[in-house]
Motif scaffolding. Structure first.
Motif, PDB file in Angstrom:
ATOM      1  N   GLY A 190      37.723  44.447  27.389  1.00  0.00           N
ATOM      2  CA  GLY A 190      36.705  44.537  28.427  1.00  0.00           C
ATOM      3  C   GLY A 190      35.287  44.471  27.890  1.00  0.00           C
ATOM      4  O   GLY A 190      34.384  43.952  28.551  1.00  0.00           O
ATOM      5  N   ARG A 206      32.637  41.938  29.521  1.00  0.00           N
ATOM      6  CA  ARG A 206      31.445  42.466  30.194  1.00  0.00           C
ATOM      7  C   ARG A 206      30.167  41.828  29.639  1.00  0.00           C
ATOM      8  O   ARG A 206      29.174  41.694  30.348  1.00  0.00           O
ATOM      9  CB  ARG A 206      31.385  43.988  30.033  1.00  0.00           C
ATOM     10  N   CYS A 219      41.031  44.806  32.232  1.00  0.00           N
ATOM     11  CA  CYS A 219      41.488  45.471  33.459  1.00  0.00           C
ATOM     12  C   CYS A 219      40.670  44.986  34.655  1.00  0.00           C
ATOM     13  O   CYS A 219      39.742  44.176  34.522  1.00  0.00           O
ATOM     14  CB  CYS A 219      41.369  46.986  33.321  1.00  0.00           C
ATOM     15  N   ALA A 220      41.016  45.520  35.820  1.00  0.00           N
ATOM     16  CA  ALA A 220      40.368  45.087  37.056  1.00  0.00           C
ATOM     17  C   ALA A 220      38.863  45.329  37.021  1.00  0.00           C
ATOM     18  O   ALA A 220      38.075  44.490  37.481  1.00  0.00           O
ATOM     19  CB  ALA A 220      40.989  45.815  38.249  1.00  0.00           C
ATOM     20  N   GLU A 221      38.431  46.444  36.471  1.00  0.00           N
ATOM     21  CA  GLU A 221      37.009  46.772  36.421  1.00  0.00           C
ATOM     22  C   GLU A 221      36.237  45.775  35.559  1.00  0.00           C
ATOM     23  O   GLU A 221      35.096  45.418  35.871  1.00  0.00           O
ATOM     24  CB  GLU A 221      36.807  48.192  35.891  1.00  0.00           C
ATOM     25  N   ASP A 222      36.866  45.304  34.493  1.00  0.00           N
ATOM     26  CA  ASP A 222      36.223  44.318  33.620  1.00  0.00           C
ATOM     27  C   ASP A 222      35.987  43.014  34.382  1.00  0.00           C
ATOM     28  O   ASP A 222      34.921  42.401  34.272  1.00  0.00           O
ATOM     29  CB  ASP A 222      37.081  44.037  32.385  1.00  0.00           C
ATOM     30  N   ASP A 233      35.724  42.680  37.593  1.00  0.00           N
ATOM     31  CA  ASP A 233      34.700  42.926  38.615  1.00  0.00           C
ATOM     32  C   ASP A 233      33.302  42.825  38.013  1.00  0.00           C
ATOM     33  O   ASP A 233      32.368  42.316  38.646  1.00  0.00           O
ATOM     34  CB  ASP A 233      34.915  44.307  39.232  1.00  0.00           C
ATOM     35  N   MET A 234      33.147  43.266  36.783  1.00  0.00           N
ATOM     36  CA  MET A 234      31.847  43.212  36.119  1.00  0.00           C
ATOM     37  C   MET A 234      31.411  41.774  35.850  1.00  0.00           C
ATOM     38  O   MET A 234      30.220  41.455  35.867  1.00  0.00           O
ATOM     39  CB  MET A 234      31.907  43.990  34.804  1.00  0.00           C
ATOM     40  N   ILE A 255      45.234  44.475  40.336  1.00  0.00           N
ATOM     41  CA  ILE A 255      43.938  44.275  40.985  1.00  0.00           C
ATOM     42  C   ILE A 255      44.120  44.426  42.492  1.00  0.00           C
ATOM     43  O   ILE A 255      44.869  43.662  43.103  1.00  0.00           O
ATOM     44  CB  ILE A 255      43.362  42.883  40.663  1.00  0.00           C
ATOM     45  N   MET A 282      39.717  43.785  46.093  1.00  0.00           N
ATOM     46  CA  MET A 282      38.918  43.257  44.991  1.00  0.00           C
ATOM     47  C   MET A 282      39.182  41.768  44.793  1.00  0.00           C
ATOM     48  O   MET A 282      38.256  40.991  44.518  1.00  0.00           O
ATOM     49  CB  MET A 282      39.228  44.015  43.701  1.00  0.00           C
TER      50      MET A 282
END
Length: 360
Positions: free
Chosen positions: A293, A297, A317-320, A322-323, A343, A347
């Motif tokens: 990630g 990012r 991961c999903a947050e990565d 999204d960034m 995910i 999202m």
């Protein structure tokens, strides 16, 4: 119509684009047949064994294409009949198609045929020999020495090609695109010739995929290529690491880069790309296991990136993901299908509103 001269007919047929219409034109009479042949600039051949019957009718050809088995005699005839050729496309079919057609490499052309082309067609600008596995260094060296305007050369899957050919190519002043995919005999020494010769100032596209004898030393030399816009290092093996990755990331002119399956390339390279390659529009990181990630990012603030491939990247991961959407220029992203279940649908829908989302 009998009052029309060849010049007038040539002017008329210059406006005829459709090949079926040109065929109809040639059937009107002998004069129209001759004019159509004299003005034909390109041809695609499906039966090379019949070349002697029809090729002399097209002495002014600029483009010749055939994916079928072609012998040395065929190439010698082409060279003698069509000296004005600028584009020679002998790119072979896929392996599957070859099997269906019963293609036999032993009956295909080799350096003897390439030598004939080199000596007879000195105006060549673009030559594609992909998957012609009998093409070797002798033919290629002669070709690049005789064709002074050669700008595109595809030697992909020509397994006999080694550093000797690259030494000759490195001296070229005209080369713009070079494909060496699957040329497993190419080593760091060959890259030295490309990176330090005249070619380093002209090459814009370089494909080295599956050249698995390369190491960081050779790859690092590529940073001297000031005009390079596209670089493919996919599957070059474990000896290409972040040392090589950071070196090529310093090439500010790069727009497209493929680092697929370089298992020893990590976030360090990604951070360098994000910071130095401001013109990057497409990046393929398929199978880069060490990418996490943190590296992804870093791309979130890139201003030009349009396409990002992250298939078989399991440490994100999903947050990565999204960034990454902070990258406003992003138009397409490819994710590993194993990540799909992690995910949230909401999202996924959000990502799809900003760019095309693909699963692989």
């Amino acid at each position: 119509m009998s009052k029309l001269g060849d010049d007038e007919l040539a002017l008329i047929i210059s406006w005829v684009i459709d090949q079926n219409d040109r065929q109809s034109f040639s059937l009107v009479c002998k004069q129209w047949l001759n004019v159509e042949g004299q003005t034909r600039l390109s041809i695609r051949v499906f039966e090379p064994e019949l070349l002697h019957k029809f090729l002399p009718r097209f002495p002014n050809l600029l483009t010749f294409e055939s994916s079928k088995r072609t012998t040395n005699n065929h190439l010698e005839f082409i060279a003698n009949t069509c000296p004005k050729l600028e584009f020679l496309n002998l790119k072979q079919q896929s392996v599957e198609s070859q099997k269906l057609d019963g293609f036999d490499d032993l009956l295909d052309f080799d350096d003897v045929g390439v030598l004939a082309i080199a000596n007879g067609c000195c105006k060549l600008c673009k030559v594609l020999f992909r998957r012609r596995r009998r093409v070797g260094n002798v033919g290629v060296i002669s070709l690049v020495k005789c064709a002074q305007s050669l700008s595109v050369l595809d030697l992909g899957r020509c397994s006999l090609i080694n550093d000797s050919s690259l030494e000759a190519i490195g001296c070229m002043n005209s080369i713009r695109a070079l494909n060496l995919e699957g040329c497993s005999l190419v080593t760091d020494k060959g890259l030295t010739f490309l990176a330090t010769g005249s070619s380093s100032r002209t090459l814009k596209r370089l494909v080295l995929a599956e050249c698995d004898r390369l190491t960081d030393f050779g790859v690092s030399l590529l940073q001297g290529m000031c005009c390079l816009e596209e670089l493919n290092l996919a599957e070059c093996g474990p000896k290409v690491t972040d040392n090589g990755g950071m070196a090529v990331a310093s090439i500010a002119s790069l727009k497209r880069m493929n680092l697929s399956w370089l298992i020893n390339v990590s976030d360090i390279t990604l951070v360098a790309i994000a910071g130095n390659c401001s013109n990057m529009v497409a990046l393929d990181l398929t199978g880069c296991d060490m990418i996490t990630g943190a590296g992804i990012r870093a791309l979130g603030y890139h201003e030009c990136l349009e396409s990002l491939v992250l298939a078989s990247c399991y440490n994100i991961c999903a947050e990565d993901v999204d960034m990454v959407l902070k990258c406003k220029s992003l138009r397409s992203i490819v994710l590993d299908k194993g990540l799909k279940m992690w995910i949230p649908m909401r999202m996924q829908e959000n990502i799809s509103r900003f760019c095309q989302l693909h699963w692989r």
